[in-house]
Design a protein around this motif. Structure first.
Motif, PDB file in Angstrom:
ATOM      1  N   LEU A  57      63.610  25.484  27.608  1.00  0.00           N
ATOM      2  CA  LEU A  57      63.179  24.091  27.532  1.00  0.00           C
ATOM      3  C   LEU A  57      64.135  23.257  26.676  1.00  0.00           C
ATOM      4  CD1 LEU A  57      61.089  21.907  28.136  1.00  0.00           C
ATOM      5  CD2 LEU A  57      59.840  22.651  26.102  1.00  0.00           C
ATOM      6  N   ILE A  58      64.527  23.818  25.500  1.00  0.00           N
ATOM      7  CA  ILE A  58      65.438  23.084  24.616  1.00  0.00           C
ATOM      8  C   ILE A  58      66.763  22.806  25.328  1.00  0.00           C
ATOM      9  CG2 ILE A  58      66.785  23.243  22.483  1.00  0.00           C
ATOM     10  CD1 ILE A  58      64.486  24.823  21.256  1.00  0.00           C
ATOM     11  N   SER A  59      67.248  23.791  26.085  1.00  0.00           N
ATOM     12  CA  SER A  59      68.517  23.620  26.804  1.00  0.00           C
ATOM     13  C   SER A  59      68.401  22.547  27.877  1.00  0.00           C
ATOM     14  CB  SER A  59      68.942  24.949  27.436  1.00  0.00           C
ATOM     15  OG  SER A  59      69.111  25.943  26.441  1.00  0.00           O
ATOM     16  N   ARG A  60      67.228  22.478  28.519  1.00  0.00           N
ATOM     17  CA  ARG A  60      67.027  21.472  29.554  1.00  0.00           C
ATOM     18  C   ARG A  60      66.924  20.065  28.962  1.00  0.00           C
ATOM     19  NH1 ARG A  60      61.772  23.542  31.790  1.00  0.00           N
ATOM     20  NH2 ARG A  60      61.647  21.413  32.629  1.00  0.00           N
ATOM     21  N   LEU A  61      66.220  19.939  27.836  1.00  0.00           N
ATOM     22  CA  LEU A  61      66.053  18.619  27.217  1.00  0.00           C
ATOM     23  C   LEU A  61      67.369  18.069  26.701  1.00  0.00           C
ATOM     24  CD1 LEU A  61      62.703  19.157  25.265  1.00  0.00           C
ATOM     25  CD2 LEU A  61      63.046  17.887  27.380  1.00  0.00           C
ATOM     26  N   ASN A  62      68.119  18.909  25.940  1.00  0.00           N
ATOM     27  CA  ASN A  62      69.463  18.543  25.466  1.00  0.00           C
ATOM     28  C   ASN A  62      69.481  17.205  24.719  1.00  0.00           C
ATOM     29  OD1 ASN A  62      72.173  19.062  25.096  1.00  0.00           O
ATOM     30  ND2 ASN A  62      72.786  17.978  26.975  1.00  0.00           N
ATOM     31  N   ASP A  63      68.424  16.957  23.954  1.00  0.00           N
ATOM     32  CA  ASP A  63      68.351  15.717  23.173  1.00  0.00           C
ATOM     33  C   ASP A  63      67.591  16.048  21.885  1.00  0.00           C
ATOM     34  OD1 ASP A  63      67.751  13.241  22.011  1.00  0.00           O
ATOM     35  OD2 ASP A  63      67.614  12.232  23.952  1.00  0.00           O
ATOM     36  N   ILE A  64      68.319  16.167  20.777  1.00  0.00           N
ATOM     37  CA  ILE A  64      67.719  16.649  19.526  1.00  0.00           C
ATOM     38  C   ILE A  64      66.627  15.695  19.043  1.00  0.00           C
ATOM     39  CG2 ILE A  64      68.173  17.369  17.170  1.00  0.00           C
ATOM     40  CD1 ILE A  64      69.419  19.112  19.350  1.00  0.00           C
ATOM     41  N   SER A  65      66.885  14.416  19.109  1.00  0.00           N
ATOM     42  CA  SER A  65      65.903  13.444  18.638  1.00  0.00           C
ATOM     43  C   SER A  65      64.607  13.551  19.433  1.00  0.00           C
ATOM     44  CB  SER A  65      66.471  12.022  18.720  1.00  0.00           C
ATOM     45  OG  SER A  65      67.637  11.909  17.933  1.00  0.00           O
ATOM     46  N   ILE A  96      67.755  36.398  20.550  1.00  0.00           N
ATOM     47  CA  ILE A  96      67.080  35.256  21.183  1.00  0.00           C
ATOM     48  C   ILE A  96      66.858  34.141  20.170  1.00  0.00           C
ATOM     49  CG2 ILE A  96      65.030  34.515  22.449  1.00  0.00           C
ATOM     50  CD1 ILE A  96      64.683  37.367  23.411  1.00  0.00           C
ATOM     51  N   LEU A  97      66.526  34.553  18.935  1.00  0.00           N
ATOM     52  CA  LEU A  97      66.292  33.573  17.873  1.00  0.00           C
ATOM     53  C   LEU A  97      67.557  32.764  17.595  1.00  0.00           C
ATOM     54  CD1 LEU A  97      64.130  32.570  15.933  1.00  0.00           C
ATOM     55  CD2 LEU A  97      64.814  34.346  14.310  1.00  0.00           C
ATOM     56  N   VAL A  98      68.686  33.431  17.564  1.00  0.00           N
ATOM     57  CA  VAL A  98      69.965  32.746  17.337  1.00  0.00           C
ATOM     58  C   VAL A  98      70.258  31.757  18.467  1.00  0.00           C
ATOM     59  CG1 VAL A  98      72.467  33.076  17.253  1.00  0.00           C
ATOM     60  CG2 VAL A  98      70.975  34.539  15.895  1.00  0.00           C
ATOM     61  N   THR A  99      69.998  32.174  19.725  1.00  0.00           N
ATOM     62  CA  THR A  99      70.266  31.270  20.847  1.00  0.00           C
ATOM     63  C   THR A  99      69.370  30.029  20.789  1.00  0.00           C
ATOM     64  OG1 THR A  99      68.699  32.474  22.262  1.00  0.00           O
ATOM     65  CG2 THR A  99      71.001  33.159  22.340  1.00  0.00           C
ATOM     66  N   CYS A 100      68.120  30.196  20.344  1.00  0.00           N
ATOM     67  CA  CYS A 100      67.220  29.040  20.209  1.00  0.00           C
ATOM     68  C   CYS A 100      67.741  28.065  19.150  1.00  0.00           C
ATOM     69  CB  CYS A 100      65.817  29.514  19.828  1.00  0.00           C
ATOM     70  SG  CYS A 100      64.892  30.289  21.162  1.00  0.00           S
ATOM     71  N   ILE A 101      68.189  28.627  18.020  1.00  0.00           N
ATOM     72  CA  ILE A 101      68.669  27.773  16.926  1.00  0.00           C
ATOM     73  C   ILE A 101      69.952  27.050  17.336  1.00  0.00           C
ATOM     74  CG2 ILE A 101      69.586  27.807  14.581  1.00  0.00           C
ATOM     75  CD1 ILE A 101      67.657  30.126  14.005  1.00  0.00           C
TER      76      ILE A 101
END
Length: 615
Positions: A57-65, A96-101
């Motif tokens: 999901l984080i990779s798809r959003l690609n918007d930190i804010s 996996i934790l590293v990839t999320c961060i």
């Protein structure tokens, strides 16, 4: 891009999951070490699945804010996970934790929030790296890397727990007192009232000794050691835990701990590198206190020798059986033998005459006999003691090697065994299953009986009466049909074995009356009989390939080669009644030609298989 997926229902679902995981991680970081370690270990698969979905999901959003806006607790959760050392012991979870961060690191920070997110992410990754791998950053107070420090701390921690466990008395189960008692060697080191023990007043004395170990403590310690099970250096600690008992009558070690240790032992069969390879003493302790571990051992043994590697030679099967010292454990621990015997008997009853299972059972029994012969403990264990007392006379006869007797002596002994079997079954002291189970463990006499059927001087009925027991389990109607077929085949082979110029039509005519589909048990008998006919008949070498086709119909070349080699090994080496020097040059040459043709056929099948696969 954020607006394009605002309506994605995965965001509210993940937001709720993040909240749930955050509450759980907070409890883990505050809770008792043993309990939290067990819960973490049990939840690792679910956590990995959740983190993988979060990363997607984080990779798809690609918007930190936007991410911080819709998932406000994501940073706190990931940060608390990196602070939990038990979680970091799992290599898969750490990755996996590293990839999320790292997915929260923007390529080009656009505002203060994104700059802080980048700095935070790098600090968290550095924290994980310092715990899991060696790196150039030195600690301020120690001249060692964080990895070295953690490694030394774990080793010290393991040694301290192990020392505490070893300070407790070793104990064994006493059949006389029906409880755990300290071993005799420890009586010298601490006052133990031996007189009271001899008089039977042991309850108070033993309770004082056994109360040194608290069952709840063992449960907590075993839970706490779950993350350490994948570290090879902790084998001694694990074995100390397996050897430790308290006054409790129930199992003190946690079920998760015992099941994980059991599962890791399967790696010794199926993987080249086993993380937790227990010593013989450790395996025995595991088998004694955790029945599923013994069941798993038998399951693995059957799976390797009959499914994964069905073409193993008898020598390789024997090596596999002995590699784990299970026969030795059976000799030294009657409880293990009772359980193993019941398990193998159940496998035999349900295998429907599978020749590979019968081979394993026989070889296991031979290994057991070897261990009894090698046992030097006093009082010496007799092999017959592993069988019911009413079967001891029959066991003594079966244990005699037929190759040490003349053919006439073997025939008379066979008749004696028939008489004993009849007495056992008619008196109700032994049922059909028990007799068949006993005989299949001593199949040297099965092959000797097959050989005796081809001798014209022996009474065929006496030998067939003995062989019929190997056709179990069949119904009465099926058994009568198989008995008639076997008698016809043997009668015809007796006539043909002295024929010098044997033709394939002779053998085809003999087998034409037996075209119906036979049971697995009968197939094994006829297969062995035909190979024996090839070796002993005067003209069998002239139609060697025809005999082999009749013995192994509709079999793949590699299976046919393995089965033929096994029977050759039995009749020429294991059985010992037929010497290779007695076969004659023409028969030896025929056997070599057969083996070469089978080998070439195996190569052709492999090429065809590869063509189909690549095509």
């Amino acid at each position: 891009m954020a607006k394009a997926i605002t309506g994605d229902d995965s965001i509210p679902r993940l937001r709720a999951e993040i909240s749930d995981w955050l509450k759980l991680v907070k409890l883990w970081n505050q809770d008792d070490a043993g309990r939290s370690a067990r819960e973490i270990y049990e939840n690792i698969p679910s956590l990995n699945h959740f983190l993988q979905r979060l990363h997607n999901l984080i990779s798809r959003l690609n918007d930190i804010s936007y991410i911080v806006d819709v998932l406000p607790d994501v940073g706190q959760l990931l940060g608390r996970l990196t602070d939990n050392k038990t979680i970091l012991l799992s290599e898969c979870t750490s990755k996996i934790l590293v990839t999320c961060i790292l997915a929260l690191v923007p390529d080009n920070p656009k505002n203060r929030l994104e700059e802080r997110a980048k700095q935070w992410a790098y600090s968290q990754v550095k924290n994980i790296a310092s715990y899991r791998t060696e790196n150039p950053y030195k600690t301020d107070l120690m001249v060692c890397t964080p990895y070295e420090f953690n490694h030394q701390a774990i080793e010290k921690f393991v040694l301290e727990i192990q020392a505490d466990l070893e300070s407790q008395y070793d104990r064994k189960w006493s059949c006389k007192t029906n409880c755990l008692i300290p071993l005799r060697s420890h009586f010298q080191h601490k006052s133990f009232d031996v007189d009271k023990f001899k008089q039977g007043n042991v309850e108070r004395q033993l309770s004082e000794e056994l109360d040194n170990v608290d069952s709840n403590s063992l449960t907590r310690i075993s839970d706490m050691c779950l993350p350490l099970l994948h570290i090879p250096r902790t084998v001694t600690l694990i074995e100390s835990l397996l050897s430790c008992h308290s006054a409790s009558t129930s199992e003190e070690l946690s079920a998760t701990f015992l099941n994980t240790v059991t599962q890791l032992q399967s790696d010794c069969y199926f993987k080249e590198h086993c993380v937790l390879r227990l010593t013989y003493k450790g395996r025995v302790q595991l088998w004694l206190r955790h029945l599923p571990a013994l069941q798993q051992e038998i399951h693995n043994l059957v799976k390797v020798t009959t499914v994964l590697k069905p073409c193993m030679s008898r020598t390789c099967v024997r090596t596999t059986v002995q590699s784990r010292n299970l026969p030795k454990a059976c000799v030294e621990n009657p409880a293990i033998h009772t359980a193993v015997n019941a398990m193998l008997k159940s496998v035999y009853i349900n295998c429907h005459g599978n020749s590979l299972v019968l081979r394993l059972i026989n070889i296991f029994n031979l290994c057991l006999l070897d261990e009894v012969s090698a046992d030097v403990t006093e009082p010496h264990v007799e092999f017959s003691s592993f069988f019911p007392r009413r079967q001891e006379a029959l066991v003594h006869l079966l244990a005699i090697k037929p190759q040490d007797l003349s053919n006439s002596s073997c025939y008379h002994q066979l008749r004696t065994m028939n008489t004993l079997i009849k007495q056992l079954t008619s008196s109700g002291g032994c049922n059909t299953v028990d007799v068949c189970w006993l005989l299949v463990q001593f199949n040297t006499w099965f092959y000797k009986a097959l050989e005796l059927t081809l001798y014209p001087d022996t009474d065929l009925q006496d030998v067939l009466t003995f062989l019929y027991w190997y056709l179990y389990p069949l119904s009465t109607e099926e058994l009568e049909l198989e008995q008639g077929s076997l008698r016809e085949v043997i009668t015809a082979l007796r006539v043909l074995q002295s024929k010098v110029y044997l033709q394939s039509c002779d053998l085809q005519y003999t087998m034409s009356a037996n075209q119906r589909k036979h049971s697995n048990q009968m197939t094994n008998v006829i297969r062995s009989l035909l190979v024996l006919f090839l070796l002993k008949s005067s003209g069998g070498h002239l139609i060697a390939m025809e005999i082999l086709d009749l013995a192994f119909p509709d079999m793949a070349m590699n299976d046919k080669l393995a089965s033929f080699l096994e029977l050759l090994e039995i009749f020429l080496d294991f059985h010992g009644s037929i010497r290779i020097t007695q076969l004659g040059s023409a028969k030896v040459k025929a056997i070599i030609n057969i083996l070469q043709k089978l080998k070439d056929g195996c190569s052709s099948e492999l090429l065809v298989s590869n063509d189909i696969t690549t095509g």
